[in-house]
Write an enzyme that holds these catalytic residues in place. Structure first.
Site, mmCIF file in Angstrom:
data_model
loop_
_atom_site.group_PDB
_atom_site.id
_atom_site.type_symbol
_atom_site.label_atom_id
_atom_site.label_comp_id
_atom_site.label_asym_id
_atom_site.label_seq_id
_atom_site.Cartn_x
_atom_site.Cartn_y
_atom_site.Cartn_z
ATOM 1 C CB ALA B 14 -0.933 -0.006 1.211
ATOM 2 C CG HIS B 227 -5.001 -18.385 6.875
ATOM 3 N ND1 HIS B 227 -4.868 -19.716 6.570
ATOM 4 C CD2 HIS B 227 -5.010 -17.730 5.694
ATOM 5 C CE1 HIS B 227 -4.788 -19.850 5.253
ATOM 6 N NE2 HIS B 227 -4.876 -18.658 4.689
ATOM 7 N NE ARG B 271 -7.995 -16.676 3.789
ATOM 8 C CZ ARG B 271 -7.114 -15.798 3.348
ATOM 9 N NH1 ARG B 271 -6.909 -14.659 3.994
ATOM 10 N NH2 ARG B 271 -6.412 -16.051 2.248
#
Lengths: 227, 556
Positions: B14, B227, B271
């Protein structure tokens, strides 16, 4: 299984020391843990003043290159059990690099040196958006250089140029690149195409890039073609 | 003192995307606590989503993302994300990114969880690494000024306007004030708050906490992604691509247990769903050693594993001594991503003038209550670019303000006070307690009583934190000091996460309350806003943008 290890760590404070001294730290760790885990354990629970770089702990960021029992390696992917058979592990800053503090070295000259080889894709004007999987396979494995500096170690001075050579290869054989073979001339002019970089060179790429077997012969073959 | 039009903090995807865009017509500097290519973006594996296929469309991508978010994602922002994805991915490719190809030479695409299409472009299982190095190369090409190992300590905000920051140059051991017309925070997540996390050691939420301290709104912090498949033992990420390529999850009876929980999408359910399923299997003694389940890739064959999942293989061999072509990989859920972050609009603008944010530290919100695989890298580059564009415009409109008094003195005094000789706990001790507490009581499954305990415990840890004193070892490469400061920021954020989780009496996406198992749209189809006060976070509700897709039941 727990392992008793003693880490012999190079200490250097530029304000106090004129040369590196070794300090011993003893600790117990699980056998499967890595050298980096032991360093963090020491930093967090024994001696907060110990300086070393670290981040990803999975061999993809390239922060934690150092000399481990005399060989340049990534601390995060070197098992304690592998190197500590006699329980003693010596950790020193990357050979040939200027030491800033303890295990931290100056990598700016190394990163700066990459700029000489035009380390970005110069897109061909006629690129049609396609690249064959075979063409990709030629360069994919070399594209994995994490800029850790392991291959840049020297006996007295760092900077073998091998990382630049890997980048050269990765772009020179990229079918999208406009410079292509011109890059190899540039590498020759910069004196990068020599093997071994110096007598006694023994660094092994932690990401498995094969300089002697793959890279150098392929680049040399192309130089011959050009002549 | 340094002056730049735009100061970008963080050199991951980013930050570098914002900086390369902004540097075309503004004077830009990037500071980063690690060298750019060490940023945690390099550890992203699976890929980046873009609706490129003839049967796919940005609307379908948008629907999957909205549903994946459990309807908490802002649909105006998600529309931007999905509409702009194809062009953005093509732009990255033309910058040099080595994406995997199909036999026709076009960008190959694979399916990741929660998607109905093969929509994820990828570079084997090294996509984040490839993109980060590509943007680093672009940074070199455009001559972006980077200050590596500069650690931001404070945002300078005067009269509600952000005017720069104070950083610690770790190499020289100097404090530096950097004045800027615009500050872009792209500082990533806070994964290290949790004991088990896929995140790099550097992911300590500094930027989120600094913005919070400066008066910015944190939003939806209770939504923490776990996760499903982090490697047992060290919690390094085992990419979702392993299941995208056909991997199975097996319990200790050898059953593909996902058919009980998500009979249609199986291992490729989102997830949050898969992590809960694994946690239940382990809790009900169908795991191994009461700790993990198996991720079985053996049927893919050695060649496919080598070609599509080289890093997964390497990690399994190196860190677990398991060759996935021969033996299943031991995996367990681990913290992975922060859906919450600094509240901003589609141009990265926060409630503080001059302060923009992008990437994981931001909450725009495209992920709502649960992020889909392949959408985080997409978010970094799309909103990184837009934030870079907005930064140029803002810098043009802004005149250099009258500067207040030098901001360094206060910080120097604070650091001096901290470093008056070892006293109290070592930061490492408190960190171990905090990460264990957050994992146990604010993890995959949550309950009011646990959360209330966590809030109380965090308050005690906070008090002990304030009492920590460190040896005075100077400021150069003083990682003990840095980890101590990081711990302070993490404690601050942990409080917002735990209190937010306690306050939200429903289950939505990754936030699963055993005492409130249902989704409650009537009360809780709202964003959680938190603003800092000396007595802790002050919470309020924020509106959710719903444009195309009305909330519906979410089954997989």
């Amino acid at each position: 299984m727990m392992l008793d290890v003693t880490l012999q760590v190079a200490r250097f404070d530029p304000d106090l020391d004129t040369e590196i001294r070794l300090q011993d730290y003893s600790l117990q760790m699980e056998e499967r843990r890595m050298v980096l885990d032991a360093l963090l354990e020491i930093r967090d629970f024994q001696d907060g003043s110990l300086a070393f770089r670290y981040s990803c702990r999975s061999g993809i960021g390239g922060s934690c290159a150092m000399m481990i029992n005399g060989q340049p390696k990534l601390a995060c992917q070197t098992k304690l059990a592998e190197v500590g058979k006699d329980g003693l592990i010596r950790l020193e800053p990357l050979a040939g690099f200027r030491v800033l503090r303890d295990l931290v070295v100056d990598i700016d000259p190394f990163l700066e040196s990459l700029k000489a080889i035009v380390p970005w894709l110069v897109l061909r004007p006629d690129y049609n958006g396609r690249m064959s999987p075979e063409a990709l396979a030629e360069i994919e494995a070399v594209g994995i250089c994490v800029l850790c500096g392991v291959c840049e170690v020297g006996e007295t001075q760092s900077g073998t140029g091998l990382a630049s050579l890997a980048k050269t290869y990765r772009f020179a054989f990229d079918t999208r690149d406009a410079l292509g073979p011109e890059r190899i001339k540039l590498a020759v002019d910069l004196g990068l195409l020599k093997w071994p970089p110096y007598e006694g060179f023994a660094a092994e790429c932690p990401k498995g890039i094969e300089f002697e077997e793959d890279l150098i012969p392929a680049l040399r073959a192309l130089t011959v073609q050009q002549e | 003192m340094l002056h730049y039009d735009v100061l970008v903090v963080g050199a991951g995807l980013a930050g570098l995307r914002a900086a390369t865009v902004a540097s075309r017509s503004a004077n830009v500097a990037v500071i980063s606590k690690v060298y750019p290519t060490r940023s945690h973006s390099c550890a992203a594996q699976g890929g980046i989503n873009a609706a490129l296929g003839p049967d796919d469309s940005w609307e379908k991508h948008m629907f999957d993302t909205v549903k994946g978010s459990d309807y908490l994602g802002d649909q105006t922002a998600i529309e931007v994300l999905c509409r702009e994805a194809p062009d953005e991915v093509m732009a990255l490719e033309r910058m040099g990114a080595l994406f995997s190809r199909d036999s026709d030479g076009q960008l190959a695409q694979r399916a990741l969880a929660g998607a109905l299409f093969e929509r994820t472009c990828y570079a084997a299982d090294l996509t984040g690494f490839v993109l980060l190095h590509t943007l680093y190369e672009q940074g070199l090409r455009h001559g972006v000024k980077i200050y590596p190992e500069w650690y931001l300590l404070k945002l300078i905000v005067e009269d509600g306007v952000c005017q720069g920051g104070v950083a610690l140059d770790l190499q020289r051991g100097q404090l530096e004030a950097i004045r800027a017309k615009v500050v872009v925070l792209a500082t990533g997540g806070y994964g290290r708050i949790f004991r088990k996390t896929s995140n790099s050691h550097s992911c300590t939420g500094d930027g989120m906490a600094l913005a919070y301290e400066a008066g910015a709104i944190l939003s939806d912090m209770e939504f923490v992604q776990f996760h499903p498949t982090t490697l047992y033992g060290c919690n390094i990420l085992i990419s979702e691509a392993a299941r995208g390529e056909g991997g199975y999850l097996l319990n200790n009876r050898g059953e593909r247990f996902m058919d009980k929980y998500a009979s249609e999408q199986m291992e490729l359910a989102p997830r949050d769903v898969v992590s809960r399923s694994i946690a239940i299997e382990i809790k009900e003694r169908r795991g191994f050693e009461n700790e993990y389940v198996h991720l079985d890739l053996r049927h893919l064959g050695a060649a496919k594993i080598e070609e599509r999942l080289p890093q997964v293989k390497d990690i399994a061999v190196r860190y677990a001594g398991v060759d996935p072509a021969e033996t299943p990989i031991p995996v367990q859920p681990g913290q992975h991503y922060s859906m919450g972050g600094i509240r901003c609009d589609e141009w990265g603008q926060t409630n503080i003038q001059g302060l923009l944010v992008a990437g994981e530290c931001a909450n725009v919100s495209v992920h709502g209550a649960n992020r889909l695989g392949g959408n985080s890298m997409l978010e970094t580059v799309i909103f990184g670019r837009r934030t870079g564009q907005r930064a140029i415009e803002l810098a043009r409109q802004t005149r250099w303000p009258e500067f207040g008094p030098q901001p360094l003195a206060g910080i120097r005094a604070y650091l001096d006070e901290r470093m008056t000789g070892q006293r109290g706990d070592r930061p490492g001790v408190l960190k171990r307690e905090m990460t264990g507490l957050m994992m146990d009581k604010v993890g995959v499954f949550r309950e009011g009583s646990d959360l209330a305990e966590a809030v109380a415990e965090l308050r005690k840890l906070r008090q002990r934190y304030e009492a920590i004193r460190l040896p005075s070892n100077g400021l150069a490469f003083n990682y003990e000091l840095v980890t101590c400061l990081e711990l302070g920021w993490m404690l601050e954020l942990a409080e917002v996460i735990a209190q937010g989780a306690l306050r939200r009496t429903e289950s939505r996406g990754a936030h699963c309350r055993l005492d409130y198992p249902g989704r409650d749209d009537e009360r809780w189809l709202v964003h959680t806003y938190a603003q800092r006060s000396d007595d802790g976070p002050i919470f309020s509700d924020g509106p959710v943008s719903i444009t195309r897709f009305q909330p519906a039941e979410r089954g997989y």
